[in-house]
Design a protein around this motif. Sequence first.
Motif, PDB file in Angstrom:
ATOM      1  N   MET A 222     -13.449 -17.658  33.389  1.00  0.00           N
ATOM      2  CA  MET A 222     -12.378 -17.847  34.423  1.00  0.00           C
ATOM      3  C   MET A 222     -11.420 -19.056  34.305  1.00  0.00           C
ATOM      4  O   MET A 222     -11.212 -19.373  33.117  1.00  0.00           O
ATOM      5  N   GLU A 223     -10.194 -18.100  34.627  1.00  0.00           N
ATOM      6  CA  GLU A 223      -9.392 -19.128  34.931  1.00  0.00           C
ATOM      7  C   GLU A 223      -8.270 -19.639  36.016  1.00  0.00           C
ATOM      8  O   GLU A 223      -9.355 -19.279  37.059  1.00  0.00           O
ATOM      9  N   ALA A 224      -8.074 -21.089  35.813  1.00  0.00           N
ATOM     10  CA  ALA A 224      -8.164 -21.258  36.949  1.00  0.00           C
ATOM     11  C   ALA A 224      -7.239 -20.655  37.943  1.00  0.00           C
ATOM     12  O   ALA A 224      -7.781 -21.223  39.117  1.00  0.00           O
ATOM     13  N   HIS A 225      -6.970 -20.002  38.154  1.00  0.00           N
ATOM     14  CA  HIS A 225      -5.813 -19.233  39.548  1.00  0.00           C
ATOM     15  C   HIS A 225      -7.008 -18.878  40.143  1.00  0.00           C
ATOM     16  O   HIS A 225      -6.924 -18.637  41.571  1.00  0.00           O
ATOM     17  N   GLU A 226      -8.044 -18.281  39.460  1.00  0.00           N
ATOM     18  CA  GLU A 226      -9.756 -17.404  39.991  1.00  0.00           C
ATOM     19  C   GLU A 226     -10.231 -18.530  40.755  1.00  0.00           C
ATOM     20  O   GLU A 226     -10.210 -18.320  42.051  1.00  0.00           O
ATOM     21  N   ILE A 227     -10.490 -19.293  40.349  1.00  0.00           N
ATOM     22  CA  ILE A 227     -11.066 -21.010  40.668  1.00  0.00           C
ATOM     23  C   ILE A 227     -10.491 -21.393  41.758  1.00  0.00           C
ATOM     24  O   ILE A 227     -10.867 -21.276  43.062  1.00  0.00           O
ATOM     25  N   GLU A 228      -9.503 -21.450  41.892  1.00  0.00           N
ATOM     26  CA  GLU A 228      -8.542 -21.529  43.107  1.00  0.00           C
ATOM     27  C   GLU A 228      -8.313 -20.848  44.126  1.00  0.00           C
ATOM     28  O   GLU A 228      -8.482 -20.977  45.144  1.00  0.00           O
ATOM     29  N   ALA A 229      -8.389 -19.313  44.131  1.00  0.00           N
ATOM     30  CA  ALA A 229      -8.193 -18.274  45.056  1.00  0.00           C
ATOM     31  C   ALA A 229      -9.146 -18.164  45.476  1.00  0.00           C
ATOM     32  O   ALA A 229      -9.279 -18.126  46.874  1.00  0.00           O
ATOM     33  N   LEU A 230     -11.159 -18.564  44.819  1.00  0.00           N
ATOM     34  CA  LEU A 230     -12.002 -18.784  45.119  1.00  0.00           C
ATOM     35  C   LEU A 230     -12.227 -19.767  46.768  1.00  0.00           C
ATOM     36  O   LEU A 230     -12.942 -20.228  47.550  1.00  0.00           O
ATOM     37  N   ILE A 231     -11.537 -21.145  46.064  1.00  0.00           N
ATOM     38  CA  ILE A 231     -11.536 -22.239  47.057  1.00  0.00           C
ATOM     39  C   ILE A 231     -10.584 -22.122  48.279  1.00  0.00           C
ATOM     40  O   ILE A 231     -10.614 -22.135  49.681  1.00  0.00           O
ATOM     41  N   ARG A 232      -9.181 -21.278  47.571  1.00  0.00           N
ATOM     42  CA  ARG A 232      -8.488 -21.422  48.575  1.00  0.00           C
ATOM     43  C   ARG A 232      -8.526 -19.889  50.257  1.00  0.00           C
ATOM     44  O   ARG A 232      -8.833 -20.594  51.339  1.00  0.00           O
ATOM     45  N   ALA A 233      -9.708 -19.581  49.007  1.00  0.00           N
ATOM     46  CA  ALA A 233     -10.617 -18.378  50.681  1.00  0.00           C
ATOM     47  C   ALA A 233     -10.839 -19.636  52.073  1.00  0.00           C
ATOM     48  O   ALA A 233     -10.910 -18.838  52.698  1.00  0.00           O
ATOM     49  N   ASN A 234     -11.966 -20.561  51.495  1.00  0.00           N
ATOM     50  CA  ASN A 234     -12.569 -21.162  52.838  1.00  0.00           C
ATOM     51  C   ASN A 234     -11.606 -22.485  52.487  1.00  0.00           C
ATOM     52  O   ASN A 234     -11.396 -22.745  54.193  1.00  0.00           O
ATOM     53  N   PHE A 235     -10.485 -23.345  52.145  1.00  0.00           N
ATOM     54  CA  PHE A 235      -8.993 -23.775  52.921  1.00  0.00           C
ATOM     55  C   PHE A 235      -7.988 -23.821  52.726  1.00  0.00           C
ATOM     56  O   PHE A 235      -7.629 -24.279  51.150  1.00  0.00           O
ATOM     57  N   PRO A 236      -8.002 -22.679  53.089  1.00  0.00           N
ATOM     58  CA  PRO A 236      -6.361 -22.146  53.000  1.00  0.00           C
ATOM     59  C   PRO A 236      -5.449 -23.059  53.041  1.00  0.00           C
ATOM     60  O   PRO A 236      -4.329 -22.682  52.612  1.00  0.00           O
ATOM     61  N   LYS A 237      -5.167 -24.195  53.467  1.00  0.00           N
ATOM     62  CA  LYS A 237      -4.274 -25.746  53.364  1.00  0.00           C
ATOM     63  C   LYS A 237      -4.751 -26.286  52.656  1.00  0.00           C
ATOM     64  O   LYS A 237      -3.900 -27.184  52.518  1.00  0.00           O
ATOM     65  N   ALA A 238      -5.638 -26.399  51.835  1.00  0.00           N
ATOM     66  CA  ALA A 238      -5.522 -27.750  51.264  1.00  0.00           C
ATOM     67  C   ALA A 238      -4.915 -27.414  49.787  1.00  0.00           C
ATOM     68  O   ALA A 238      -3.757 -26.676  49.800  1.00  0.00           O
ATOM     69  N   LYS A 239      -4.841 -28.937  49.183  1.00  0.00           N
ATOM     70  CA  LYS A 239      -3.422 -29.483  48.229  1.00  0.00           C
ATOM     71  C   LYS A 239      -5.323 -28.844  46.878  1.00  0.00           C
ATOM     72  O   LYS A 239      -6.127 -29.447  47.006  1.00  0.00           O
ATOM     73  N   ILE A 240      -4.841 -27.181  46.569  1.00  0.00           N
ATOM     74  CA  ILE A 240      -6.214 -27.986  45.417  1.00  0.00           C
ATOM     75  C   ILE A 240      -5.685 -28.088  43.662  1.00  0.00           C
ATOM     76  O   ILE A 240      -4.487 -27.149  43.453  1.00  0.00           O
ATOM     77  N   THR A 241      -5.852 -28.533  43.283  1.00  0.00           N
ATOM     78  CA  THR A 241      -5.159 -29.217  41.121  1.00  0.00           C
ATOM     79  C   THR A 241      -6.600 -28.788  40.112  1.00  0.00           C
ATOM     80  O   THR A 241      -7.448 -29.404  40.986  1.00  0.00           O
ATOM     81  N   ILE A 242      -6.342 -27.332  40.032  1.00  0.00           N
ATOM     82  CA  ILE A 242      -7.823 -26.879  38.863  1.00  0.00           C
ATOM     83  C   ILE A 242      -7.428 -27.991  37.952  1.00  0.00           C
ATOM     84  O   ILE A 242      -6.187 -27.421  37.575  1.00  0.00           O
ATOM     85  N   THR A 243      -8.748 -28.543  36.736  1.00  0.00           N
ATOM     86  CA  THR A 243      -8.098 -28.641  35.332  1.00  0.00           C
ATOM     87  C   THR A 243      -9.127 -28.334  34.754  1.00  0.00           C
ATOM     88  O   THR A 243     -10.041 -28.179  34.765  1.00  0.00           O
ATOM     89  N   ASP A 244      -8.551 -27.719  33.240  1.00  0.00           N
ATOM     90  CA  ASP A 244      -9.758 -26.973  32.326  1.00  0.00           C
ATOM     91  C   ASP A 244      -9.734 -28.254  31.638  1.00  0.00           C
ATOM     92  O   ASP A 244      -9.179 -29.136  30.721  1.00  0.00           O
ATOM     93  N   LEU A 245     -11.287 -28.876  32.048  1.00  0.00           N
ATOM     94  CA  LEU A 245     -10.981 -30.125  30.983  1.00  0.00           C
ATOM     95  C   LEU A 245     -11.856 -30.259  29.500  1.00  0.00           C
ATOM     96  O   LEU A 245     -10.816 -31.104  28.635  1.00  0.00           O
ATOM     97  N   ALA A 246     -11.999 -28.592  29.230  1.00  0.00           N
ATOM     98  CA  ALA A 246     -12.020 -28.812  27.197  1.00  0.00           C
ATOM     99  C   ALA A 246     -11.586 -27.394  26.766  1.00  0.00           C
ATOM    100  O   ALA A 246     -11.513 -27.202  25.131  1.00  0.00           O
ATOM    101  N   GLY A 247     -10.658 -27.124  27.287  1.00  0.00           N
ATOM    102  CA  GLY A 247     -10.261 -26.086  26.996  1.00  0.00           C
ATOM    103  C   GLY A 247     -10.105 -25.295  26.384  1.00  0.00           C
ATOM    104  O   GLY A 247      -9.319 -24.022  25.631  1.00  0.00           O
ATOM    105  N   ASP A 248     -11.489 -24.819  27.175  1.00  0.00           N
ATOM    106  CA  ASP A 248     -12.189 -23.496  26.693  1.00  0.00           C
ATOM    107  C   ASP A 248     -12.272 -22.461  27.718  1.00  0.00           C
ATOM    108  O   ASP A 248     -13.378 -21.206  28.099  1.00  0.00           O
ATOM    109  N   GLY A 249     -12.527 -22.798  29.027  1.00  0.00           N
ATOM    110  CA  GLY A 249     -11.750 -21.995  30.179  1.00  0.00           C
ATOM    111  C   GLY A 249     -13.719 -22.139  30.897  1.00  0.00           C
ATOM    112  O   GLY A 249     -13.373 -20.938  31.740  1.00  0.00           O
ATOM    113  N   ASN A 250     -14.142 -22.571  30.437  1.00  0.00           N
ATOM    114  CA  ASN A 250     -15.726 -23.007  31.362  1.00  0.00           C
ATOM    115  C   ASN A 250     -15.635 -24.250  31.636  1.00  0.00           C
ATOM    116  O   ASN A 250     -17.189 -24.849  32.456  1.00  0.00           O
TER     117      ASN A 250
END
Length: 78
Positions: A3-31
């Motif tokens: 997955m890409e960061a924006h996809e994960i953020e979109a999933l979370i934002r669907a349930n938390f539309p006003k949240a401050k969301i920061t997504i970080t790739d921990l290993a650089g592998d997209g997993n």
Amino acid sequence: MAMEAHEIEALIRANFPKAKITITDLAGDGNHWAAEVVDESFRGQSRIQQQRAVNAAVKPEIDSGKLHALALTTKAPE
């Protein structure tokens, strides 16, 4: 199948539309990802309750194997 960061953020934002969301790739592998979610709806909830709510938002992607690992930090705004 990663997955890409924006996809994960979109999933979370669907349930938390006003949240401050920061997504970080921990290993650089997209997993292996980390998400920090700061939302007013978390006020008065335990960390377990907060993280269960976020996990519910991404559960279909975890169940399908598209999202392999997501470390969560959740809190209400200060």
